[in-house]
Design a protein around this motif. Structure first.
Motif, mmCIF file in Angstrom:
data_model
loop_
_atom_site.group_PDB
_atom_site.id
_atom_site.type_symbol
_atom_site.label_atom_id
_atom_site.label_comp_id
_atom_site.label_asym_id
_atom_site.label_seq_id
_atom_site.Cartn_x
_atom_site.Cartn_y
_atom_site.Cartn_z
ATOM 1 N N THR A 179 14.463 68.592 103.463
ATOM 2 C CA THR A 179 15.091 67.441 104.111
ATOM 3 C C THR A 179 16.415 67.838 104.755
ATOM 4 O O THR A 179 17.196 66.992 105.160
ATOM 5 C CB THR A 179 15.340 66.308 103.092
ATOM 6 N N THR A 197 9.034 63.057 114.541
ATOM 7 C CA THR A 197 8.513 62.186 113.505
ATOM 8 C C THR A 197 9.026 60.773 113.702
ATOM 9 O O THR A 197 10.097 60.550 114.264
ATOM 10 C CB THR A 197 8.915 62.699 112.105
ATOM 11 N N VAL A 200 10.725 57.603 112.308
ATOM 12 C CA VAL A 200 11.699 57.402 111.249
ATOM 13 C C VAL A 200 11.835 55.912 110.989
ATOM 14 O O VAL A 200 12.272 55.156 111.852
ATOM 15 C CB VAL A 200 13.063 57.987 111.642
ATOM 16 N N ARG A 201 11.431 55.531 109.826
ATOM 17 C CA ARG A 201 11.577 54.136 109.428
ATOM 18 C C ARG A 201 12.857 53.996 108.610
ATOM 19 O O ARG A 201 13.220 54.909 107.862
ATOM 20 C CB ARG A 201 10.378 53.685 108.594
ATOM 21 N N SER A 202 13.476 52.862 108.764
ATOM 22 C CA SER A 202 14.712 52.649 108.017
ATOM 23 C C SER A 202 14.437 52.746 106.523
ATOM 24 O O SER A 202 13.460 52.205 106.023
ATOM 25 C CB SER A 202 15.304 51.283 108.354
ATOM 26 N N GLY A 203 15.302 53.459 105.839
ATOM 27 C CA GLY A 203 15.148 53.594 104.395
ATOM 28 C C GLY A 203 14.335 54.802 103.987
ATOM 29 O O GLY A 203 14.169 55.062 102.803
ATOM 30 N N THR A 204 13.821 55.534 104.975
ATOM 31 C CA THR A 204 13.063 56.734 104.644
ATOM 32 C C THR A 204 13.792 57.966 105.152
ATOM 33 O O THR A 204 14.543 57.895 106.119
ATOM 34 C CB THR A 204 11.650 56.704 105.244
ATOM 35 N N VAL A 205 13.566 59.070 104.503
ATOM 36 C CA VAL A 205 14.177 60.324 104.904
ATOM 37 C C VAL A 205 13.089 61.266 105.395
ATOM 38 O O VAL A 205 12.157 61.563 104.654
ATOM 39 C CB VAL A 205 14.936 60.973 103.727
ATOM 40 N N PRO A 206 13.173 61.721 106.631
ATOM 41 C CA PRO A 206 12.156 62.637 107.144
ATOM 42 C C PRO A 206 12.238 63.988 106.462
ATOM 43 O O PRO A 206 13.312 64.430 106.059
ATOM 44 C CB PRO A 206 12.492 62.744 108.630
#
Ligand SMILES: [Zn+2]
Length: 76
Positions: free
Chosen positions: A33, A17, A19-25
């Motif tokens: 999670t 996936t 992964v953008r900073s500030g997001t939780v996969p």
């Protein structure tokens, strides 16, 4: 943008996936999670370069002319 591979600790599903900073996969299967980041993506991406590095590393030893064979010079 980095792509990471994760293994879900709840259902065992493995997935990649972005992964953008500030997001939780989250697991696409069970939406957990509780994930463990895998390193296989890096191994896959570095497969060819790693082989090239191995060949390059063997070069100096193979060309040193040590009578014990390639790599023997590194032991001294
Ligand atoms: Zn899951």
């Amino acid at each position: 943008m980095p792509i990471f591979e994760y293994a879900c600790q709840d259902c065992g599903h493995e997935f990649e996936t972005l992964v953008r900073s500030g997001t939780v996969p989250a697991c696409p299967g069970c939406h957990s999670t509780d994930l463990v980041k895998q390193l296989s993506v890096f191994a896959t991406g570095a497969g060819a370069p790693a082989a090239g590095q191995a060949m390059a590393a063997a070069g100096p030893c193979g060309s040193c002319g040590h009578p014990a064979g390639p790599g023997a010079c590194a032991l001294q």
